[in-house]
Design a protein around this motif. Sequence first.
Motif, mmCIF file in Angstrom:
data_model
loop_
_atom_site.group_PDB
_atom_site.id
_atom_site.type_symbol
_atom_site.label_atom_id
_atom_site.label_comp_id
_atom_site.label_asym_id
_atom_site.label_seq_id
_atom_site.Cartn_x
_atom_site.Cartn_y
_atom_site.Cartn_z
ATOM 1 N N LEU A 125 52.181 22.950 45.938
ATOM 2 C CA LEU A 125 52.054 22.780 47.379
ATOM 3 C C LEU A 125 51.835 24.157 48.001
ATOM 4 N N VAL A 126 50.736 24.309 48.715
ATOM 5 C CA VAL A 126 50.469 25.527 49.467
ATOM 6 C C VAL A 126 50.740 25.201 50.928
ATOM 7 N N MET A 127 51.573 26.010 51.569
ATOM 8 C CA MET A 127 52.060 25.655 52.897
ATOM 9 C C MET A 127 52.148 26.878 53.791
ATOM 10 N N SER A 128 51.738 26.748 55.042
ATOM 11 C CA SER A 128 51.910 27.829 56.007
ATOM 12 C C SER A 128 53.297 27.748 56.636
ATOM 13 N N ASP A 129 53.805 28.908 57.059
ATOM 14 C CA ASP A 129 55.132 28.979 57.698
ATOM 15 C C ASP A 129 56.186 28.229 56.899
ATOM 16 N N ALA A 130 56.225 28.488 55.607
ATOM 17 C CA ALA A 130 57.079 27.707 54.710
ATOM 18 C C ALA A 130 58.560 27.968 54.918
ATOM 19 N N TYR A 131 58.937 29.190 55.285
ATOM 20 C CA TYR A 131 60.369 29.500 55.356
ATOM 21 C C TYR A 131 61.087 28.573 56.339
ATOM 22 N N PHE A 132 60.461 28.322 57.500
ATOM 23 C CA PHE A 132 61.099 27.493 58.517
ATOM 24 C C PHE A 132 60.780 26.007 58.360
ATOM 25 N N ASN A 133 59.737 25.680 57.611
ATOM 26 C CA ASN A 133 59.282 24.295 57.584
ATOM 27 C C ASN A 133 59.374 23.611 56.222
ATOM 28 N N MET A 134 59.754 24.360 55.200
ATOM 29 C CA MET A 134 59.855 23.801 53.853
ATOM 30 C C MET A 134 60.847 22.636 53.805
ATOM 31 N N LYS A 135 62.047 22.837 54.331
ATOM 32 C CA LYS A 135 63.073 21.802 54.298
ATOM 33 C C LYS A 135 62.701 20.600 55.164
ATOM 34 N N PRO A 136 62.251 20.782 56.420
ATOM 35 C CA PRO A 136 61.824 19.625 57.211
ATOM 36 C C PRO A 136 60.702 18.828 56.546
ATOM 37 N N PHE A 137 59.753 19.537 55.913
ATOM 38 C CA PHE A 137 58.648 18.845 55.251
ATOM 39 C C PHE A 137 59.152 18.069 54.044
ATOM 40 N N GLU A 138 60.061 18.660 53.279
ATOM 41 C CA GLU A 138 60.652 17.975 52.132
ATOM 42 C C GLU A 138 61.370 16.706 52.576
ATOM 43 N N THR A 139 62.132 16.795 53.650
ATOM 44 C CA THR A 139 62.842 15.633 54.177
ATOM 45 C C THR A 139 61.862 14.553 54.606
ATOM 46 N N TYR A 140 60.773 14.962 55.236
ATOM 47 C CA TYR A 140 59.763 14.007 55.692
ATOM 48 C C TYR A 140 59.082 13.323 54.513
ATOM 49 N N LEU A 141 58.772 14.069 53.472
ATOM 50 C CA LEU A 141 58.156 13.482 52.276
ATOM 51 C C LEU A 141 59.090 12.447 51.646
ATOM 52 N N LYS A 142 60.375 12.791 51.547
ATOM 53 C CA LYS A 142 61.345 11.856 50.970
ATOM 54 C C LYS A 142 61.441 10.591 51.813
ATOM 55 N N TRP A 143 61.387 10.761 53.116
ATOM 56 C CA TRP A 143 61.438 9.603 54.034
ATOM 57 C C TRP A 143 60.227 8.700 53.833
ATOM 58 N N LEU A 144 59.061 9.286 53.698
ATOM 59 C CA LEU A 144 57.853 8.491 53.465
ATOM 60 C C LEU A 144 57.947 7.722 52.150
ATOM 61 N N LEU A 145 58.354 8.406 51.085
ATOM 62 C CA LEU A 145 58.452 7.757 49.773
ATOM 63 C C LEU A 145 59.479 6.639 49.785
ATOM 64 N N GLU A 146 60.564 6.851 50.487
ATOM 65 C CA GLU A 146 61.640 5.857 50.521
ATOM 66 C C GLU A 146 61.268 4.628 51.344
ATOM 67 N N ASN A 147 60.525 4.833 52.419
ATOM 68 C CA ASN A 147 60.273 3.748 53.360
ATOM 69 C C ASN A 147 58.891 3.120 53.266
#
Length: 305
Positions: A125-147
């Motif tokens: 995964l290549v991501m901009s502004d990763a330090y502040f957004n890595m965790k929120p994006f991870e949470t969002y991905l998990k939410w998508l996969l779960e739901n």
Amino acid sequence: MAKTKDKIKVTVLEVFIDTDNPEPLRLAPELNNILDKTDTANDRKMLLNENEPEGDCDLIPSFKYQNNHLFGTFIRLRPGEETVFPASFLDKKIIDINDIIKESGENSIGTVQETVFFLIKDNILVMSDAYFNMKPFETYLKWLLENFSNTTQSCKLNYKMKTADAIPLKDVRSIKIGENYLSSPAIQSDSQKLKIKIFKDFLKDVKLPQDFAYEDVIDAVLTLKVKKKIVAREKALNTLLRIVDDEAITITDRKGKKVDGSGFKITEVYKIEKSEGGYYNEVDIKHQMYDTARRALDEKVADQG
């Protein structure tokens, strides 16, 4: 319209699939299937708090799947009086990030905190502004996969460690966390999590007095002596890099060489074209991200940040 130069700093992350399945899911095509099945952007809007239906939410407004990689944008939408995000946008399936920049008006519902660009290829995964957004994006991905998916598999994001130009993990002998960081109110309020995730993981290899008080360490410079296997060191260092600023970490090898936390991260800085109106050249960003991901898969990415 005249064009200007701008910069975007990206970080290379690894996608780990949490599963016992002999055939782990491939995140890029799976995520594309999930997103493509949604009729509108509103369908894939994740509220940060379900008790606040008009509160902050995370969202992938745009995405495009091509040649086994997925490119898209990720935003956090905040409601407020100063609005630039029209409510009608949520009725669209794809929201062009440049349309968000262009539009504002009475029917807006909030502001976009910041725009994150991402590209997923294989387990990279290549991501901009990763330090502040890595965790929120991870949470969002998990939410998508779960739901929105039939799979029971989930994912976790970690920094991809450098294989060159940094201290080899096998040679790491100590990790120092600066006093200013440990004394900050943010850490004091979350000290228990820090102790569980870092202190006990590292310090279990260090002989400590029976009356050792973890709470006292928060107010002092912390130096962790490392005697762990390489895999365990990488896991622990990733945990540290996720929650501590790069500059607050000093890693020392057995010969005394020192680097800060950024020395273990793979980053690149892109020079991109933006129009006079502030519009992004997404084609340019996508191509540069794809090249970074391809080099990362070959373990040939050098730090340009």
